[in-house]
Design a protein around this motif. Sequence first.
Motif, PDB file in Angstrom:
ATOM      1  N   PRO A   1       0.802  -1.237   0.000  1.00 23.72           N
ATOM      2  CA  PRO A   1       0.000   0.000   0.000  1.00 23.72           C
ATOM      3  C   PRO A   1       0.829   1.280   0.000  1.00 23.72           C
ATOM      4  O   PRO A   1       0.308   2.347  -0.323  1.00 23.72           O
ATOM      5  CB  PRO A   1      -0.821  -0.114   1.300  1.00 23.72           C
ATOM      6  N   TYR A   2       2.106   1.198   0.334  1.00 24.59           N
ATOM      7  CA  TYR A   2       2.949   2.388   0.421  1.00 24.59           C
ATOM      8  C   TYR A   2       3.729   2.645  -0.862  1.00 24.59           C
ATOM      9  O   TYR A   2       4.466   3.646  -0.937  1.00 24.59           O
ATOM     10  CB  TYR A   2       3.914   2.252   1.601  1.00 24.59           C
ATOM     11  N   LEU A   3       3.612   1.788  -1.848  1.00 30.49           N
ATOM     12  CA  LEU A   3       4.321   1.956  -3.113  1.00 30.49           C
ATOM     13  C   LEU A   3       3.415   2.677  -4.106  1.00 30.49           C
ATOM     14  O   LEU A   3       2.417   2.119  -4.558  1.00 30.49           O
ATOM     15  CB  LEU A   3       4.738   0.595  -3.683  1.00 30.49           C
ATOM     16  N   MET A   4       3.747   3.928  -4.435  1.00 32.85           N
ATOM     17  CA  MET A   4       2.966   4.641  -5.442  1.00 32.85           C
ATOM     18  C   MET A   4       3.353   4.181  -6.847  1.00 32.85           C
ATOM     19  O   MET A   4       2.520   4.122  -7.742  1.00 32.85           O
ATOM     20  CB  MET A   4       3.155   6.153  -5.290  1.00 32.85           C
ATOM     21  N   ALA A   5       4.636   3.889  -7.047  1.00 30.41           N
ATOM     22  CA  ALA A   5       5.052   3.283  -8.309  1.00 30.41           C
ATOM     23  C   ALA A   5       4.557   1.841  -8.349  1.00 30.41           C
ATOM     24  O   ALA A   5       4.391   1.194  -7.313  1.00 30.41           O
ATOM     25  CB  ALA A   5       6.565   3.328  -8.448  1.00 30.41           C
TER      26      ALA A   5
ATOM     27  N   THR B   1       3.705   3.715 -13.165  1.00 34.53           N
ATOM     28  CA  THR B   1       4.984   4.228 -12.697  1.00 34.53           C
ATOM     29  C   THR B   1       5.325   5.565 -13.351  1.00 34.53           C
ATOM     30  O   THR B   1       5.902   6.453 -12.715  1.00 34.53           O
ATOM     31  CB  THR B   1       6.099   3.206 -12.960  1.00 34.53           C
ATOM     32  N   TYR B   2       4.962   5.728 -14.635  1.00 33.55           N
ATOM     33  CA  TYR B   2       5.223   6.997 -15.301  1.00 33.55           C
ATOM     34  C   TYR B   2       4.352   8.119 -14.738  1.00 33.55           C
ATOM     35  O   TYR B   2       4.749   9.284 -14.756  1.00 33.55           O
ATOM     36  CB  TYR B   2       4.976   6.864 -16.805  1.00 33.55           C
ATOM     37  N   TYR B   3       3.158   7.782 -14.263  1.00 31.71           N
ATOM     38  CA  TYR B   3       2.271   8.808 -13.695  1.00 31.71           C
ATOM     39  C   TYR B   3       1.462   8.166 -12.584  1.00 31.71           C
ATOM     40  O   TYR B   3       0.486   7.460 -12.827  1.00 31.71           O
ATOM     41  CB  TYR B   3       1.351   9.380 -14.781  1.00 31.71           C
ATOM     42  N   PHE B   4       1.882   8.415 -11.339  1.00 33.93           N
ATOM     43  CA  PHE B   4       1.316   7.727 -10.184  1.00 33.93           C
ATOM     44  C   PHE B   4      -0.189   7.928 -10.032  1.00 33.93           C
ATOM     45  O   PHE B   4      -0.912   7.018  -9.624  1.00 33.93           O
ATOM     46  CB  PHE B   4       1.988   8.207  -8.889  1.00 33.93           C
ATOM     47  N   PHE B   5      -0.684   9.128 -10.336  1.00 37.56           N
ATOM     48  CA  PHE B   5      -2.074   9.442 -10.054  1.00 37.56           C
ATOM     49  C   PHE B   5      -3.050   8.851 -11.061  1.00 37.56           C
ATOM     50  O   PHE B   5      -4.246   8.823 -10.816  1.00 37.56           O
ATOM     51  CB  PHE B   5      -2.263  10.959  -9.987  1.00 37.56           C
ATOM     52  N   GLY B   6      -2.564   8.399 -12.200  1.00 38.23           N
ATOM     53  CA  GLY B   6      -3.425   7.788 -13.200  1.00 38.23           C
ATOM     54  C   GLY B   6      -4.306   8.814 -13.895  1.00 38.23           C
ATOM     55  O   GLY B   6      -4.333  10.001 -13.555  1.00 38.23           O
TER      56      GLY B   6
END
Length: 230
Positions: free
Chosen positions: A125-129, A141-146
């Motif tokens: 849960p702590y990995l945004m990538a 990974t290129y854009y965390f927020f989608g």
Amino acid sequence: MSTQDGGTSDQHGAVPASVRAQLLATEHWGLLASRSTAQGEVLTRISMFLNFTSASLVSVALVGQATGFSDVFVLLAVVILFIDVAIGLLTQLRVMNVAHEDLMYVTAMNRLRAAYVDLDPGVAPYLMAAHHDDEAGSRQTYYFFGGRGSFSHVAGSSMIFMATANAALIAILSGLLVTLAGAGMAAAIVAGAACGAGFLGVAAVKGYRGYRDVWRRFAPLSPTPPRDRE
């Protein structure tokens, strides 16, 4: 199975989980360094191309003023434009190669994150990538927020920037050659626009096909679950 340093071994053998984590982290740092080096190198190449093109066009303008825009000026302009186009194409090729290399590094690091999650599922849960080594994972990974469309990612890329710059140079060179062949200004404009647009279209299609071929050949180890795909 317990080990002397307090770690635990798994089905892969007697290697403790702590040692595996160190090996994964070392590889991760190596990939980060390689990615940064590639990005820095390609940005330098683009800057060199832009500086060379600017300097060469200024030189042509100065020669034109000095020679009264004679036949010598026209010959020099054609030669300089051919050199600019050649350097631009070589730079564009390197930019495309680095784009694929960058995708390679991103995917490799996503696979390492999957290994981190295997060692400790609680970190997920702590990995945004992403920790999935497939196309959907690379987009995360290129854009965390989608939510960012592919058009924005591609249109703002260095590859499209270089393709557009080269298309402009090819358009100018084509128009000049048509003019030298005896055609009028209207024909030169049409020919230049057609050559430039055609080159830009071919470059975009080739880049897209190269991107799709990567994923057709690649077999992910930790694909994104269907429910998490965009």
